[in-house]
Scaffold this motif. Structure first.
Motif, mmCIF file in Angstrom:
data_model
loop_
_atom_site.group_PDB
_atom_site.id
_atom_site.type_symbol
_atom_site.label_atom_id
_atom_site.label_comp_id
_atom_site.label_asym_id
_atom_site.label_seq_id
_atom_site.Cartn_x
_atom_site.Cartn_y
_atom_site.Cartn_z
ATOM 1 N N GLU A 59 0.894 -1.299 0.002
ATOM 2 C CA GLU A 59 0.034 0.128 0.137
ATOM 3 C C GLU A 59 0.853 1.228 0.101
ATOM 4 O O GLU A 59 1.913 1.364 0.524
ATOM 5 C CB GLU A 59 -0.929 -0.010 1.084
ATOM 6 N N THR A 60 0.299 2.337 -0.706
ATOM 7 C CA THR A 60 1.194 3.528 -0.989
ATOM 8 C C THR A 60 1.261 4.169 0.649
ATOM 9 O O THR A 60 2.505 4.578 0.707
ATOM 10 C CB THR A 60 0.461 4.465 -1.721
ATOM 11 N N ARG A 61 0.638 3.949 1.642
ATOM 12 C CA ARG A 61 0.797 4.653 2.907
ATOM 13 C C ARG A 61 1.984 3.843 3.500
ATOM 14 O O ARG A 61 2.871 4.341 4.121
ATOM 15 C CB ARG A 61 -0.582 4.443 3.708
ATOM 16 N N GLY A 83 10.192 7.085 4.291
ATOM 17 C CA GLY A 83 10.453 8.386 5.311
ATOM 18 C C GLY A 83 9.880 9.532 4.545
ATOM 19 O O GLY A 83 10.575 10.750 4.631
ATOM 20 N N ILE A 84 8.711 9.476 3.651
ATOM 21 C CA ILE A 84 8.359 10.494 3.120
ATOM 22 C C ILE A 84 6.803 10.693 3.451
ATOM 23 O O ILE A 84 6.393 9.957 3.804
ATOM 24 C CB ILE A 84 8.679 10.802 1.577
ATOM 25 N N SER A 85 6.257 11.938 3.198
ATOM 26 C CA SER A 85 4.810 12.040 3.205
ATOM 27 C C SER A 85 4.036 11.161 2.228
ATOM 28 O O SER A 85 4.621 10.974 1.019
ATOM 29 C CB SER A 85 4.314 13.528 3.352
ATOM 30 N N LYS A 86 2.636 11.167 2.265
ATOM 31 C CA LYS A 86 1.897 10.534 1.276
ATOM 32 C C LYS A 86 1.793 11.430 0.025
ATOM 33 O O LYS A 86 1.860 11.031 -1.030
ATOM 34 C CB LYS A 86 0.663 9.940 1.854
ATOM 35 N N GLY A 87 1.827 12.848 0.362
ATOM 36 C CA GLY A 87 1.491 13.610 -0.566
ATOM 37 C C GLY A 87 2.866 13.733 -1.309
ATOM 38 O O GLY A 87 2.974 13.759 -2.858
ATOM 39 N N THR A 88 4.034 13.593 -0.886
ATOM 40 C CA THR A 88 5.139 13.568 -1.809
ATOM 41 C C THR A 88 5.326 12.093 -2.347
ATOM 42 O O THR A 88 5.708 12.140 -3.778
ATOM 43 C CB THR A 88 6.731 13.559 -0.608
ATOM 44 N N LEU A 89 4.836 11.083 -1.898
ATOM 45 C CA LEU A 89 4.912 9.663 -2.585
ATOM 46 C C LEU A 89 3.908 9.843 -3.912
ATOM 47 O O LEU A 89 4.318 9.148 -4.864
ATOM 48 C CB LEU A 89 4.353 8.598 -1.467
ATOM 49 N N THR A 90 2.797 10.691 -3.420
ATOM 50 C CA THR A 90 1.854 10.599 -4.841
ATOM 51 C C THR A 90 2.559 11.164 -6.281
ATOM 52 O O THR A 90 2.456 10.661 -7.102
ATOM 53 C CB THR A 90 0.806 11.520 -4.525
ATOM 54 N N GLY A 91 3.544 12.252 -6.069
ATOM 55 C CA GLY A 91 4.156 13.042 -6.948
ATOM 56 C C GLY A 91 5.308 12.149 -7.565
ATOM 57 O O GLY A 91 5.294 11.820 -8.840
ATOM 58 N N VAL A 92 5.933 11.358 -6.640
ATOM 59 C CA VAL A 92 7.013 10.410 -7.066
ATOM 60 C C VAL A 92 6.385 9.339 -7.720
ATOM 61 O O VAL A 92 7.127 8.849 -8.803
ATOM 62 C CB VAL A 92 7.975 10.311 -5.703
ATOM 63 N N THR A 110 -2.356 0.317 -8.617
ATOM 64 C CA THR A 110 -3.721 -0.407 -8.735
ATOM 65 C C THR A 110 -4.275 -0.232 -7.398
ATOM 66 O O THR A 110 -4.027 0.086 -6.338
ATOM 67 C CB THR A 110 -3.314 -1.884 -8.976
ATOM 68 N N GLU A 111 -5.635 -0.245 -7.806
ATOM 69 C CA GLU A 111 -6.671 -0.351 -6.444
ATOM 70 C C GLU A 111 -6.318 -1.220 -5.601
ATOM 71 O O GLU A 111 -6.316 -2.745 -6.180
ATOM 72 C CB GLU A 111 -8.116 -0.217 -7.143
ATOM 73 N N VAL A 124 -4.251 2.546 -2.475
ATOM 74 C CA VAL A 124 -3.783 2.103 -3.692
ATOM 75 C C VAL A 124 -2.437 1.343 -3.386
ATOM 76 O O VAL A 124 -1.793 1.602 -2.486
ATOM 77 C CB VAL A 124 -3.337 3.578 -4.227
ATOM 78 N N LEU A 125 -2.282 0.308 -4.295
ATOM 79 C CA LEU A 125 -0.892 -0.678 -4.210
ATOM 80 C C LEU A 125 -0.277 0.068 -5.040
ATOM 81 O O LEU A 125 -0.287 0.331 -6.151
ATOM 82 C CB LEU A 125 -1.480 -2.102 -4.426
ATOM 83 N N LEU A 126 1.101 -0.248 -4.669
ATOM 84 C CA LEU A 126 2.269 0.073 -5.612
ATOM 85 C C LEU A 126 3.099 -1.091 -5.958
ATOM 86 O O LEU A 126 3.491 -1.627 -4.932
ATOM 87 C CB LEU A 126 3.173 1.520 -4.939
ATOM 88 N N ALA A 127 3.595 -1.268 -7.294
ATOM 89 C CA ALA A 127 4.434 -2.357 -7.505
ATOM 90 C C ALA A 127 5.397 -2.044 -8.562
ATOM 91 O O ALA A 127 5.071 -0.911 -9.366
ATOM 92 C CB ALA A 127 3.446 -3.896 -7.820
ATOM 93 N N LEU A 128 6.515 -2.399 -8.641
ATOM 94 C CA LEU A 128 7.378 -2.443 -9.696
ATOM 95 C C LEU A 128 6.857 -3.170 -10.911
ATOM 96 O O LEU A 128 6.472 -4.158 -10.981
ATOM 97 C CB LEU A 128 8.901 -3.070 -9.328
ATOM 98 N N THR A 129 7.188 -2.738 -12.098
ATOM 99 C CA THR A 129 6.867 -2.966 -13.446
ATOM 100 C C THR A 129 8.245 -4.280 -13.836
ATOM 101 O O THR A 129 9.036 -4.211 -12.964
ATOM 102 C CB THR A 129 7.003 -2.359 -14.433
ATOM 103 N N ASP A 130 8.212 -4.807 -14.715
ATOM 104 C CA ASP A 130 9.316 -5.603 -15.411
ATOM 105 C C ASP A 130 10.692 -4.748 -15.319
ATOM 106 O O ASP A 130 11.639 -5.055 -14.891
ATOM 107 C CB ASP A 130 8.948 -6.460 -16.391
ATOM 108 N N LYS A 131 9.979 -3.384 -16.112
ATOM 109 C CA LYS A 131 11.135 -2.472 -16.489
ATOM 110 C C LYS A 131 11.776 -1.899 -15.225
ATOM 111 O O LYS A 131 12.875 -1.832 -15.009
ATOM 112 C CB LYS A 131 10.635 -1.416 -17.346
#
Length: 190
Positions: free
Chosen positions: A73-75, A82-91, A104-105, A113-120
Motif C-alpha cells: 500500500e502507498t501509505r 520516510g516521506i509524506s503520502k503527498g510526496t509519494l503521490t508525485g514521485v 492499482t486499486e 492504492v497498491l504500488l508495485a514495480l513493473t518488469d522495467k
C-alpha cells in the motif's frame, strides 16, 4: 560536499560560538554529523549514479522499498521511505510515467492504492543497484569493514531509541498536546 565550509571548520566555529553554553557537545556533534553525512552521501549519489538514470534520491528510495518488500500500500511505501503520502503521490506518478511502477486499486478497498514495480522497474533496480552499492563503498572507503559495522550498529541504536521512545518524549515536551500541523511552503495570499 554540501556547503562551502569543511566539517572541521564548522565544528571549530560551533565550539567558538557556543563557548560555555551548557549543552551536550558530543551528542550535538553526533546528530549534526549524521545530518551532514546523509546530505553529502545523498548529493554524491544523486550526482554520480542516479542522475544518469534520471532518478532523484527519493525516487530511488521508493523503488528500493518496493523492490525489497514487493507490492504494498502507498501509505506503507511512504512510511518505509520516510516521506509524506503527498510526496509519494508525485514521485509515484513520475515513476509510473516512466514505466517503472504501477499503481492499482486495493482489491477490497477502492480508497487504498497498491504500488508495485513493473518488469522495467525490476530490471532498472537489478542494473542500478550494483552501481549504487559501488558508491556506498566509495563513501565508506576511509572506514574498515569493522568500523562500517560498528557505525551501522551505532546508527541502528539511534533509530531504535527514536522508534521506542520518541513518541513518549514528544508527549513530555508538548505536555500531551498534538504537534503543530506541518505547513507546506505555501503561505496564504495577502
Amino acid at each position: 560536499m554540501p556547503g562551502e565550509r569543511s566539517i572541521t571548520e564548522t565544528e571549530r566555529m560551533v565550539r567558538a560560538k557556543l563557548g560555555d553554553t551548557p549543552i551536550r557537545h558530543e551528542q550535538m556533534a553526533m546528530v549534526g554529523n549524521i545530518h551532514r553525512a546523509a546530505a553529502a552521501v545523498r548529493q554524491h549519489v544523486e550526482n554520480s549514479v542516479l542522475r544518469g538514470s534520471d532518478l532523484t534520491w527519493t525516487g530511488f528510495v521508493v523503488l528500493w522499498v518496493v523492490w525489497i518488500w514487493g507490492e504494498m500500500e502507498t501509505r506503507q511505501v511512504a512510511e518505509e521511505a520516510g516521506i509524506s503520502k503527498g510526496t509519494l503521490t508525485g514521485v509515484a506518478r513520475t515513476l509510473e510515467s516512466r514505466g517503472l511502477v504501477r499503481r492499482t486499486e486495493h482489491p477490497t478497498d477502492g480508497r487504498r492504492v497498491l504500488l508495485a514495480l513493473t518488469d522495467k522497474g525490476e530490471a532498472q533496480m537489478h542494473s542500478l543497484f550494483p552501481e549504487f552499492n559501488a558508491e556506498e563503498a566509495f563513501v565508506a572507503e576511509q572506514l574498515s569493514d569493522e568500523e562500517c559495522l560498528q557505525t551501522a550498529d551505532a546508527l541502528r541504536r539511534v533509530v531504535v531509541q527514536i522508534e521506542a521512545h520518541g513518541e513518549e518524549r514528544r508527549m513530555q515536551l508538548l505536555d500531551g498536546a498534538p504537534p503543530v500541523p506541518r505547513r507546506s511552503g505555501r503561505r496564504p495570499k495577502a
